[in-house]
Design a protein around this motif. Structure first.
Motif, mmCIF file in Angstrom:
data_model
loop_
_atom_site.group_PDB
_atom_site.id
_atom_site.type_symbol
_atom_site.label_atom_id
_atom_site.label_comp_id
_atom_site.label_asym_id
_atom_site.label_seq_id
_atom_site.Cartn_x
_atom_site.Cartn_y
_atom_site.Cartn_z
ATOM 1 N N ARG A 1 0.837 -1.212 0.000
ATOM 2 C CA ARG A 1 0.000 0.000 0.000
ATOM 3 C C ARG A 1 0.866 1.254 0.000
ATOM 4 O O ARG A 1 0.578 2.229 -0.700
ATOM 5 N N ILE A 2 1.940 1.232 0.771
ATOM 6 C CA ILE A 2 2.839 2.382 0.824
ATOM 7 C C ILE A 2 3.471 2.621 -0.550
ATOM 8 O O ILE A 2 3.575 3.755 -1.013
ATOM 9 N N MET A 3 3.865 1.546 -1.208
ATOM 10 C CA MET A 3 4.519 1.685 -2.508
ATOM 11 C C MET A 3 3.570 2.223 -3.585
ATOM 12 O O MET A 3 4.008 2.867 -4.539
ATOM 13 N N LYS A 4 2.281 2.009 -3.422
ATOM 14 C CA LYS A 4 1.288 2.491 -4.384
ATOM 15 C C LYS A 4 0.816 3.913 -4.071
ATOM 16 O O LYS A 4 0.176 4.554 -4.894
ATOM 17 N N CYS A 5 1.131 4.383 -2.878
ATOM 18 C CA CYS A 5 0.648 5.677 -2.417
ATOM 19 C C CYS A 5 1.257 6.821 -3.227
ATOM 20 O O CYS A 5 2.464 6.873 -3.440
ATOM 21 N N CYS B 1 0.054 10.066 -2.413
ATOM 22 C CA CYS B 1 -0.461 11.194 -1.631
ATOM 23 C C CYS B 1 0.630 12.218 -1.352
ATOM 24 O O CYS B 1 1.818 11.895 -1.345
ATOM 25 N N THR B 2 0.195 13.437 -1.094
ATOM 26 C CA THR B 2 1.141 14.517 -0.813
ATOM 27 C C THR B 2 1.203 14.885 0.663
ATOM 28 O O THR B 2 2.128 15.567 1.084
ATOM 29 N N THR B 3 0.216 14.423 1.450
ATOM 30 C CA THR B 3 0.225 14.719 2.891
ATOM 31 C C THR B 3 -0.121 13.450 3.660
ATOM 32 O O THR B 3 -0.738 12.518 3.132
ATOM 33 N N LEU B 4 0.252 13.450 4.922
ATOM 34 C CA LEU B 4 -0.065 12.325 5.791
ATOM 35 C C LEU B 4 -1.569 12.153 5.938
ATOM 36 O O LEU B 4 -2.084 11.026 5.867
ATOM 37 N N ASN B 5 -2.278 13.251 6.137
ATOM 38 C CA ASN B 5 -3.732 13.171 6.293
ATOM 39 C C ASN B 5 -4.384 12.552 5.063
ATOM 40 O O ASN B 5 -5.269 11.698 5.171
ATOM 41 N N GLU B 6 -3.970 13.013 3.896
ATOM 42 C CA GLU B 6 -4.516 12.459 2.653
ATOM 43 C C GLU B 6 -4.212 10.959 2.562
ATOM 44 O O GLU B 6 -5.074 10.161 2.204
ATOM 45 N N ASP C 1 -6.380 8.949 4.905
ATOM 46 C CA ASP C 1 -7.761 8.936 4.430
ATOM 47 C C ASP C 1 -7.942 8.061 3.196
ATOM 48 O O ASP C 1 -8.943 7.359 3.052
ATOM 49 N N LEU C 2 -6.981 8.090 2.294
ATOM 50 C CA LEU C 2 -7.130 7.388 1.026
ATOM 51 C C LEU C 2 -6.510 5.986 1.003
ATOM 52 O O LEU C 2 -7.125 5.030 0.529
ATOM 53 N N CYS C 3 -5.301 5.891 1.507
ATOM 54 C CA CYS C 3 -4.563 4.627 1.368
ATOM 55 C C CYS C 3 -4.721 3.670 2.540
ATOM 56 O O CYS C 3 -4.585 2.461 2.384
#
Length: 125
Positions: free
Chosen positions: A106-110, A112-117, A120-122
């Protein structure tokens, strides 16, 4: 057999064989002219130790297994109990590794530009 020959045959450093003797994993070996001569029983114990290491047993667990072989009959009963417990431990570790792999995937596919995003998304469940 001379310790060097056993070391070469089993691919176990001589220092490790001496350590195993020191901690009681193999019994004290006879000395000839001050040099260890490893008997057949100890060679078989060393072969077993390599096998047990590959199965993930600790030195303390190997001592128990080797002691049961020397003092119990039949050894298979005790060995099966210990093997079952080790296998259950391995299955727990495999489940943990599977979960870790999933998180890393999941981290490798992320993207996102922020931790919150990201949370919320990943990583929402």
């Amino acid at each position: 057999m001379k310790i060097g020959d056993v070391s070469e045959q089993l691919d176990i450093p001589a220092s490790t064989i001496r350590y195993y003797e020191k901690i009681g994993l193999i019994p004290p070996q006879q000395r000839v002219s001050g040099k260890r001569v490893i008997d057949k029983k100890a060679v078989n114990s060393l072969k077993f130790v390599k096998l047990a290491q590959n199965a993930g047993f600790t030195i303390d667990e190997m001592k128990i297994l080797l002691d049961s072989a020397a003092h119990s009959s039949p050894t298979s009963d005790q060995w099966q109990d210990i093997a079952k417990a080790k296998r259950e431990e391995l299955q727990r570790k495999m489940a943990q590794l599977t979960m870790m792999d999933s998180v890393l995937s999941r981290i490798m596919k992320c993207k996102c530009t922020t931790l919150n995003e990201c949370m919320d998304l990943c990583f929402r469940d």
